[in-house]
Design a protein around this motif. Structure first.
Motif, PDB file in Angstrom:
ATOM      1  N   UNK A 727       0.699  -1.203  -0.140  1.00 32.23           N
ATOM      2  CA  UNK A 727       0.007   0.017  -0.053  1.00 32.23           C
ATOM      3  C   UNK A 727       0.991   1.335   0.038  1.00 32.23           C
ATOM      4  N   UNK A 728       2.090   1.158  -0.208  1.00 34.92           N
ATOM      5  CA  UNK A 728       2.837   2.144  -0.068  1.00 34.92           C
ATOM      6  C   UNK A 728       2.790   3.283  -1.180  1.00 34.92           C
ATOM      7  N   UNK A 729       2.309   2.886  -2.366  1.00 33.71           N
ATOM      8  CA  UNK A 729       1.792   3.892  -3.577  1.00 33.71           C
ATOM      9  C   UNK A 729       0.720   4.737  -3.006  1.00 33.71           C
ATOM     10  N   UNK A 730      -0.013   4.431  -2.040  1.00 32.97           N
ATOM     11  CA  UNK A 730      -1.190   5.151  -1.696  1.00 32.97           C
ATOM     12  C   UNK A 730      -1.148   5.626  -0.171  1.00 32.97           C
ATOM     13  N   UNK A 731      -0.378   5.007   0.688  1.00 28.07           N
ATOM     14  CA  UNK A 731      -0.402   5.251   2.072  1.00 28.07           C
ATOM     15  C   UNK A 731       0.663   5.960   2.354  1.00 28.07           C
ATOM     16  N   UNK A 732       0.785   7.226   2.777  1.00 26.31           N
ATOM     17  CA  UNK A 732       1.990   7.966   3.229  1.00 26.31           C
ATOM     18  C   UNK A 732       2.998   7.433   4.294  1.00 26.31           C
ATOM     19  N   UNK A 733       1.962   6.826   5.113  1.00 28.18           N
ATOM     20  CA  UNK A 733       2.784   6.232   6.317  1.00 28.18           C
ATOM     21  C   UNK A 733       3.382   4.918   5.795  1.00 28.18           C
ATOM     22  N   UNK A 734       2.941   4.220   5.223  1.00 29.41           N
ATOM     23  CA  UNK A 734       3.630   3.015   4.530  1.00 29.41           C
ATOM     24  C   UNK A 734       5.021   3.339   3.955  1.00 29.41           C
ATOM     25  N   UNK A 735       4.620   4.605   2.974  1.00 29.25           N
ATOM     26  CA  UNK A 735       5.844   4.998   2.277  1.00 29.25           C
ATOM     27  C   UNK A 735       7.058   5.396   3.027  1.00 29.25           C
ATOM     28  N   UNK A 736       6.779   6.189   3.996  1.00 26.38           N
ATOM     29  CA  UNK A 736       7.584   6.853   5.043  1.00 26.38           C
ATOM     30  C   UNK A 736       8.407   5.678   5.634  1.00 26.38           C
ATOM     31  N   UNK A 737       7.897   4.551   6.135  1.00 24.21           N
ATOM     32  CA  UNK A 737       8.323   3.248   6.932  1.00 24.21           C
ATOM     33  C   UNK A 737       9.347   2.651   5.919  1.00 24.21           C
ATOM     34  N   UNK A 738       8.885   2.616   4.759  1.00 29.01           N
ATOM     35  CA  UNK A 738       9.699   1.853   3.800  1.00 29.01           C
ATOM     36  C   UNK A 738      11.013   2.955   3.531  1.00 29.01           C
ATOM     37  N   UNK A 739      10.846   4.158   3.422  1.00 28.97           N
ATOM     38  CA  UNK A 739      12.055   5.002   3.089  1.00 28.97           C
ATOM     39  C   UNK A 739      12.986   5.041   4.100  1.00 28.97           C
ATOM     40  N   UNK A 740      12.455   4.854   5.358  1.00 28.39           N
ATOM     41  CA  UNK A 740      13.354   4.967   6.584  1.00 28.39           C
ATOM     42  C   UNK A 740      14.084   3.651   6.882  1.00 28.39           C
ATOM     43  N   UNK A 741      13.576   2.788   6.456  1.00 27.86           N
ATOM     44  CA  UNK A 741      13.957   1.345   6.551  1.00 27.86           C
ATOM     45  C   UNK A 741      15.162   1.360   5.423  1.00 27.86           C
ATOM     46  N   UNK A 742      14.956   1.467   4.299  1.00 27.53           N
ATOM     47  CA  UNK A 742      15.904   1.652   3.158  1.00 27.53           C
ATOM     48  C   UNK A 742      17.100   2.512   3.382  1.00 27.53           C
ATOM     49  N   UNK A 743      16.999   3.785   3.786  1.00 23.21           N
ATOM     50  CA  UNK A 743      18.045   4.696   4.352  1.00 23.21           C
ATOM     51  C   UNK A 743      18.808   4.030   5.225  1.00 23.21           C
ATOM     52  N   UNK A 744      18.352   3.465   6.214  1.00 19.65           N
ATOM     53  CA  UNK A 744      19.239   3.139   7.616  1.00 19.65           C
ATOM     54  C   UNK A 744      19.858   1.740   6.990  1.00 19.65           C
ATOM     55  N   UNK A 745      19.303   0.946   6.492  1.00 19.23           N
ATOM     56  CA  UNK A 745      19.797  -0.217   5.717  1.00 19.23           C
ATOM     57  C   UNK A 745      21.093   0.080   4.867  1.00 19.23           C
ATOM     58  N   UNK A 746      21.023   1.092   4.171  1.00 27.16           N
ATOM     59  CA  UNK A 746      22.067   1.336   3.272  1.00 27.16           C
ATOM     60  C   UNK A 746      23.193   2.055   3.886  1.00 27.16           C
ATOM     61  N   UNK A 747      22.862   2.669   5.171  1.00 29.29           N
ATOM     62  CA  UNK A 747      24.034   3.209   5.985  1.00 29.29           C
ATOM     63  C   UNK A 747      24.795   2.072   6.555  1.00 29.29           C
ATOM     64  N   UNK A 748      24.036   0.956   7.202  1.00 32.07           N
ATOM     65  CA  UNK A 748      24.338  -0.271   7.685  1.00 32.07           C
ATOM     66  C   UNK A 748      25.197  -1.022   6.752  1.00 32.07           C
ATOM     67  N   UNK A 749      25.287  -0.555   5.454  1.00 32.19           N
ATOM     68  CA  UNK A 749      25.852  -1.430   4.565  1.00 32.19           C
ATOM     69  C   UNK A 749      25.115  -2.745   4.063  1.00 32.19           C
ATOM     70  N   UNK A 750      23.849  -2.567   4.059  1.00 33.69           N
ATOM     71  CA  UNK A 750      23.083  -3.771   3.609  1.00 33.69           C
ATOM     72  C   UNK A 750      22.274  -3.049   2.451  1.00 33.69           C
ATOM     73  N   UNK A 751      21.960  -4.098   1.674  1.00 31.25           N
ATOM     74  CA  UNK A 751      21.053  -3.849   0.296  1.00 31.25           C
ATOM     75  C   UNK A 751      19.643  -4.331   0.742  1.00 31.25           C
ATOM     76  N   UNK A 752      18.675  -3.555   0.147  1.00 30.57           N
ATOM     77  CA  UNK A 752      17.285  -4.015   0.616  1.00 30.57           C
ATOM     78  C   UNK A 752      16.306  -4.422  -0.641  1.00 30.57           C
ATOM     79  N   UNK A 753      15.470  -5.318  -0.253  1.00 23.04           N
ATOM     80  CA  UNK A 753      14.726  -6.050  -1.145  1.00 23.04           C
ATOM     81  C   UNK A 753      13.203  -5.754  -0.909  1.00 23.04           C
ATOM     82  N   UNK A 754      12.370  -5.289  -1.655  1.00 18.63           N
ATOM     83  CA  UNK A 754      10.844  -5.040  -1.352  1.00 18.63           C
ATOM     84  C   UNK A 754      10.082  -6.350  -1.835  1.00 18.63           C
ATOM     85  N   UNK A 755       9.454  -6.948  -1.031  1.00 16.40           N
ATOM     86  CA  UNK A 755       8.645  -8.104  -1.158  1.00 16.40           C
ATOM     87  C   UNK A 755       7.231  -7.634  -1.608  1.00 16.40           C
ATOM     88  N   UNK A 756       6.392  -8.595  -1.949  1.00 18.10           N
ATOM     89  CA  UNK A 756       5.165  -8.468  -2.670  1.00 18.10           C
ATOM     90  C   UNK A 756       5.043  -7.233  -3.572  1.00 18.10           C
TER      91      UNK A 756
END
Length: 798
Positions: A727-756
């Protein structure tokens, strides 16, 4: 004129008479010597033939004894190695046995002896075949079947063989005695013929008599040696042997018969057989007629039967015996031979094997196989006689604590002590069994449900109050009980056991240390039954190889021109119609009934073997192109596998054996599993990272989300849970959660995979925030994991 002198005529007559006398003497001597020589050759041939026959019979006796002893050795063998060694000796003994049987079959015999020889050859072949069948059953560890075959047919075949050999010896002995008597009579006639020659033949007669005496002495010595050989053969036989005359009076006992009857040969000689050899029926205790053959009874040999032998002092011994008439060449019955064999040791061994086959060696309780047989009997009586019974299924609580703390020796002792305690709560008609591990079950025969509930609760309280002491430590255990009434409406054994197991599991889920009663009208019963059927289907899938591996591509989003493919490996189970069932359809039941670890081991083993074959075939390129990163196959492992102490060893041995290239295998662990087992998960991940594996943290964001612990886990990829992606395309909260997880993961040197990722709008949004990979049905649907040509695989990995 005087009369002419008669001297010349008298001289002529004297010479004529002397000549005639001398001629007659010479003729008589020649005739006598010719007849004596003929008789000598006849006796010599008879002695050689008898020696050959006795030697062949003795050789077959000894070979048969060795063969029987080796079969007994196979019964007594305690290990597979002992059994294989005994089998090799048995095969060598069979070769000697067959050679002896062929030698016996090739012997030239008189017409009267031919039937006995043929009977012995047939009996030898039958004994060998039954022995081979018994050995084959023993080598398949079918001890029950081997014991039954040995008791019912092998002993009978051995007895028949020995009986026919005795008859052959006796027939040969009778023929030899008659031939010797005829030869002696001929010699006496020759002496009379020579003696008729008068005084002049006396000297020749003495000479001839001397010759004859020497021949007779040698013949008698040879016959005496053959007689001794026959007696030694009878003495060496392991069976008791009794012979009687035509009137039923004992003539001979061999040493074995003396031992079992309590009579010596001298004491028993002349007594009636029934006075010395007393047998009775084992079932009725009635005496059995031991002299069915008389001079007027021309019946054949009797089959071996099982009886109890009563000796001189009243002691009893189980034996199998057979008897047969002893006939002369004229067919007349001259007596009877009785052969018996002690079967007490064989019976004791068979009873021990039968007990071991139906009982648990640790506790002495009935084992699962015997328990299921008795359960089937009770279900049948409930159905046909409308009787009520009950099945109590018990699983110990906290037993693993004792095993882990004090070792398996303490656990075994706990089970033995608990068995004694639990038996005190059982009725005389009930059956208590150990089904395996810490699982017990009881059959309450003729027991209504309310009484069964009281017995089950009493058992539960008894176990709860029990205290186990080991090396100064005190432990208490409990028991979760599933109770299933057995009525006319009950299903078969598998259905009843499945219901009991489900009730027991329900008792554990409801807090343990309780009794859960199966009630068909309970709404939850249907779902439990469906779940147990699903568990049965999972087990059947293991047996029939009905699991299949699928893969779903994980697509890169960085726009690079060349990338090696990444896949997540999925499992499917084929249903009865051959259609694949997704993991969500059977994994919850597998986890609930402790099958998840077995499934995951199968998945990992099958995937590693598949990748090893592809690597060896050149389907996976040796050189890296494009991004310089090797593609990977990721596979999920659960908390159950992480907590399994043997799982790291399993992975270590598997990866050491197949030696996959570094980075090709990736393990996925859910966030909840990693946090719940942080120390074990971190330890396992660090060890497998050192062996070239990669790790992904699955379903991130659905559990106890915290970025702090990510610093302690060597994670390469972080898979963001689909619940936020959808629902991240229509839900700003989900979009923000995904964006924050992606940013912090990159800082920790991890690559991210979006499921579903299920649509184009979602794919555009995750590309917008810079997520590295996308996975979902919009990107690629799962496909069967199959062997592919090296050219195509190389292209995919290029």
């Amino acid at each position: 004129m005087t009369a002419p002198s008669p001297k010349p005529q008298s001289k002529f007559l004297l010479f004529a008479s002397f000549g005639l006398l001398l001629s007659a003497l010479i003729a008589l001597i020649a005739l006598g010597l010719t007849r004596i020589e003929a008789f000598n050759r006849q006796i010599h041939s008879l002695a050689e033939a008898q020696g050959s026959k006795i030697g062949a019979v003795s050789e077959l006796f000894l070979s048969n004894g060795q063969r029987s002893a080796l079969i007994d050795g196979l019964f007594a063998a305690e290990s597979s190695q002992d059994r294989q060694g005994t089998l090799a000796r048995y095969q060598a003994a069979i070769a000697a046995y067959e050679a002896a049987a062929k030698k016996l079959a090739a012997l030239p015999v008189a017409e009267a002896e031919r039937a006995s020889r043929d009977d012995a050859t047939v009996a030898a072949a039958a004994a060998r075949d039954i022995g081979d069948q018994t050995v084959a059953l023993l080598m398949r560890e079918d001890l029950s079947g081997a014991s039954e075959l040995n008791l019912t047919r092998a002993v009978q075949a051995d007895a028949r063989l020995q009986e026919t050999l005795y008859l052959l010896l006796e027939s040969n002995h009778s023929a030899t005695a008659e031939a010797t008597a005829a030869a002696n009579a001929g010699m006496r006639n020759a002496f009379l013929l020579i003696g008729a020659g008068g005084i002049l033949a006396l000297l020749a007669g003495l000479v001839i008599a001397g010759i004859v005496i020497r021949i007779v002495a040698r013949t008698e010595a040879r016959l005496e040696r053959e007689k001794e050989l026959a007696e030694v053969t009878l003495h060496s036989i392991v069976d008791g042997v009794i012979t009687t005359d035509a009137a039923g009076r004992i003539e001979y006992l061999n040493p074995v018969a003396e031992h079992y009857l309590g009579w010596t040969n001298a004491e028993a000689a002349g007594k009636r057989l029934g006075e010395v050899y007393r047998v009775m029926d084992e079932r009725t205790g009635a005496a059995i007629e031991t002299l069915p053959l008389t001079a007027g009874n021309h019946g054949g040999a009797a089959e071996a039967i099982a009886v109890r032998l009563v000796d001189r002092h009243g002691r009893e011994c189980p034996v199998r015996y057979s008897h047969a008439p002893i006939r002369g060449r004229d067919g007349k019955v001259h007596g009877m031979i009785v052969v018996f064999h002690d079967v007490s040791q064989v019976r004791a061994m068979a009873q021990q094997l039968l007990w071991q086959a139906s009982h648990d060696s640790l506790t002495g309780l009935v084992n699962r196989r015997e328990f299921e047989r008795r359960l089937a009997d009770l279900i049948e009586t409930a159905r046909t006689q409308r009787r009520e019974h009950a099945l109590v299924f018990m699983d110990l609580d906290h037993f693993k604590t004792v095993n882990d703390t004090c070792g398996h020796t303490a656990g075994d002792e706990l089970l033995r002590q608990l068995t004694s305690v639990m038996l005190t709560r059982m009725r005389g008609s009930d059956t208590l069994a150990r089904l395996g591990g810490d699982e017990f079950a009881a059959l309450l025969e003729s027991c209504p449900l309310d009484q069964a509930v009281r017995i089950a609760n009493a058992m539960r309280e008894t176990v709860r109050e029990f205290r186990f002491v080991w090396e100064g430590k005190t432990f208490s255990v409990g028991v979760s009980v599933g109770l299933v009434p057995l009525t006319a409406e009950s299903g078969d054994v598998n259905q009843v056991l499945a219901a009991a197991d489900a009730c027991c599991y329900e008792a554990k889920n409801l807090g343990r240390d309780r009794v859960q009663v199966y009630r068909p009208d309970d709404p939850d019963t249907g779902s439990r039954r469906e779940e147990m059927q699903l568990v049965s289907q999972i087990n059947r899938a293991f047996e029939l190889g009905r699991f299949r591996l699928y893969r779903q591509r994980i697509a890169p989003l960085d726009g690079a021109p060349r990338h090696s493919p990444h896949y997540e490996v999925l499992i499917r189970m084929l249903d009865r119609s051959g259609q694949p069932v997704s993991a969500t359809g059977f994994m919850p039941a597998a986890e609930r009934y402790n099958l998840l670890t077995s499934i995951e081991r199968w998945v990992v083993s099958s995937l590693v073997e598949f990748l090893s074959r592809q690597w060896a075939a050149g389907a996976i390129p040796r050189e890296l192109h494009g991004s310089g990163e090797r593609g990977f196959y990721s596979v999920n492992i659960s908390g159950a596998s992480i907590n399994d102490r043997s799982f790291p060893d399993f992975l270590r041995n598997l990866l050491t054996r197949y030696q996959l290239p570094s980075g090709l295998l990736c393990f996925e662990i859910t966030e909840t599993t990693a946090i719940s087992n942080l120390s074990k998960a971190a330890e396992l991940m660090h060890e497998l990272k050192g062996m070239g594996c990669r790790f992904a943290l699955d379903d991130f964001g659905t559990g106890m989300s915290s970025f702090a612990y990510l610093k302690y886990l060597p994670v390469d990829f972080l898979k963001i849970a689909g619940v936020f992606i959808k629902d991240m395309a229509t839900d700003p909260m989900d979009y923000a959660i995904v964006d924050s997880i992606n940013r912090i993961s990159h800082i920790l040197g991890m690559r991210t995979v979006a499921e579903s990722v299920e649509d184009a709008a979602t794919l555009a949004r995750i590309k917008e925030i810079g997520i590295d990979f996308a996975q979902g049905y919009f990107v690629a649907e799962p496909e069967a994991l199959e062997e592919e040509p090296a050219q195509r695989q190389t292209a995919l990995f290029a």
